[in-house]
Design a protein around this motif. Sequence first.
Motif, short mmCIF file in Angstrom:
data_model
loop_
_atom_site.label_atom_id
_atom_site.label_comp_id
_atom_site.label_asym_id
_atom_site.label_seq_id
_atom_site.Cartn_x
_atom_site.Cartn_y
_atom_site.Cartn_z
N THR A 1 0.83 -1.21 0.00
CA THR A 1 0.00 0.00 0.00
C THR A 1 0.86 1.25 0.00
O THR A 1 0.42 2.32 -0.41
N ALA A 2 2.10 1.14 0.44
CA ALA A 2 3.02 2.29 0.45
C ALA A 2 3.45 2.60 -0.98
O ALA A 2 3.36 1.76 -1.88
N ALA A 3 3.92 3.82 -1.20
CA ALA A 3 4.42 4.22 -2.51
C ALA A 3 5.55 3.28 -2.92
O ALA A 3 6.47 3.02 -2.13
N HIS A 4 5.49 2.75 -4.13
CA HIS A 4 6.47 1.76 -4.55
C HIS A 4 6.72 1.84 -6.04
O HIS A 4 5.96 2.45 -6.79
N VAL A 5 7.79 1.20 -6.47
CA VAL A 5 8.15 1.08 -7.89
C VAL A 5 8.34 -0.40 -8.18
O VAL A 5 9.15 -1.06 -7.52
N GLU A 6 7.59 -0.94 -9.16
CA GLU A 6 7.75 -2.34 -9.52
C GLU A 6 8.86 -2.47 -10.55
O GLU A 6 8.83 -1.88 -11.62
N LEU A 7 9.88 -3.24 -10.20
CA LEU A 7 11.03 -3.41 -11.07
C LEU A 7 10.66 -4.27 -12.27
O LEU A 7 9.82 -5.16 -12.18
N PRO A 8 11.30 -4.04 -13.43
CA PRO A 8 11.00 -4.85 -14.62
C PRO A 8 11.34 -6.32 -14.37
O PRO A 8 12.31 -6.64 -13.69
N ALA B 1 14.88 3.57 -3.20
CA ALA B 1 14.65 3.89 -1.79
C ALA B 1 14.96 5.35 -1.48
O ALA B 1 14.31 5.96 -0.63
N ALA B 2 15.94 5.92 -2.20
CA ALA B 2 16.31 7.32 -1.96
C ALA B 2 15.19 8.28 -2.36
O ALA B 2 15.17 9.42 -1.90
N THR B 3 14.25 7.83 -3.19
CA THR B 3 13.12 8.67 -3.59
C THR B 3 11.93 8.51 -2.64
O THR B 3 10.86 9.06 -2.90
N GLY B 4 12.11 7.72 -1.57
CA GLY B 4 11.02 7.52 -0.61
C GLY B 4 10.04 6.45 -1.04
O GLY B 4 8.96 6.34 -0.45
N ASP C 1 10.97 7.09 -17.04
CA ASP C 1 9.52 6.98 -16.83
C ASP C 1 9.15 6.86 -15.35
O ASP C 1 8.03 7.18 -14.96
N ASN C 2 10.10 6.39 -14.54
CA ASN C 2 9.84 6.23 -13.11
C ASN C 2 10.54 7.29 -12.26
O ASN C 2 10.72 7.10 -11.05
N ASP C 3 10.92 8.40 -12.91
CA ASP C 3 11.54 9.53 -12.20
C ASP C 3 12.76 9.10 -11.41
O ASP C 3 12.92 9.46 -10.23
#
Length: 331
Positions: A132-139, A216-219, A254-256
């Motif tokens: 539920t936390a902000a996340h980025v799904e890796l390819p 992780a550095a982007t929160g 695309d994922n900043d």
Amino acid sequence: MQMFDLWGQVGAYVPLEPPADKTAVRALVGSTSAGRDELRSNATLSVDGSKLRAEVSGVAVGWVPVEVASSYLPVLAALTAQGRLPRVTARINVYDSYQPEDADSAGDGVWVSSYIALAEPHLLQPLNAPPTAAHVELPEGRKQKVAVTVDPSSVDARPWIQPEGAGWVYCSLHAHEEQLARTTREVVQVEVDSVVVGTLTPAMSKNFLPLVKLVAATGRLPVARGLIKGNHLQLEMTVAALKSSEVTQAWLRDNDLTGDNGAGRVPAPDVTDDPIEAAADPAGDDPGPDGAGADAREPGFYADPQGMADERFWDGFDWTSRIRMRPKPAR
């Protein structure tokens, strides 16, 4: 309806029964030249009574055979009821001047042969929900083995143990300082629903730490697809994600993740750190449609980038479905 890419699509391609309107498929492929033309695209699967229809851009490209569709209908019907439209990878071959000898009719000059990538029904969707936390799904990438430390008989492990013996999960990756007898080392720790499952090997962790730290550095939380196999006696887990060096600059943008603050950057690991990875492809980087040196790679068997087998056949332009295991050395 929200598109939902079915998981486990490194499974075998399933041949489809031909559609009624083959000329519409011919127009979809977009070529009128005689011979064989191919289209690779995303296809949606729609439940139509007791059948499954595959469509590309609204054009029916085939039907999943009834004997195959029966085991998939409950899973796909449940996804549809949730407002999610299942999507898979399709390969469509069109022949303008070919007619099989066993064809049941003279034909209309067009022959369509379609396939979709479809894993086993229990591997089509993850066992848990995304964080539920902000996340980025890796390819998604080759499967990397996790050194599992969680007790398979514990309460935490119960949701992951399935009757079929395997299941996909969302897992998060974290930089972790591991304490040794006289020193420490940094590894990638793998968690599922906040439960620590284990770690990647130190050599393999070096390949993922730059990307894990950068996200992780982007929160945000770095999230990947994990495959858990086993039972209450023993568990095995692999993480299917691209290494830091394999992620494209376009994906980072695309994922900043293209900031210039240097967050998460660490020196590139020496290839000799991981002898298994170093020996996997002696010719250099894995070839692929977007890979470095792809144009120069001759057709042949090379290390399988999907991790399904030891080797997969590269036809000079793209990976094919032909796989094989490496012959064992004679003793």
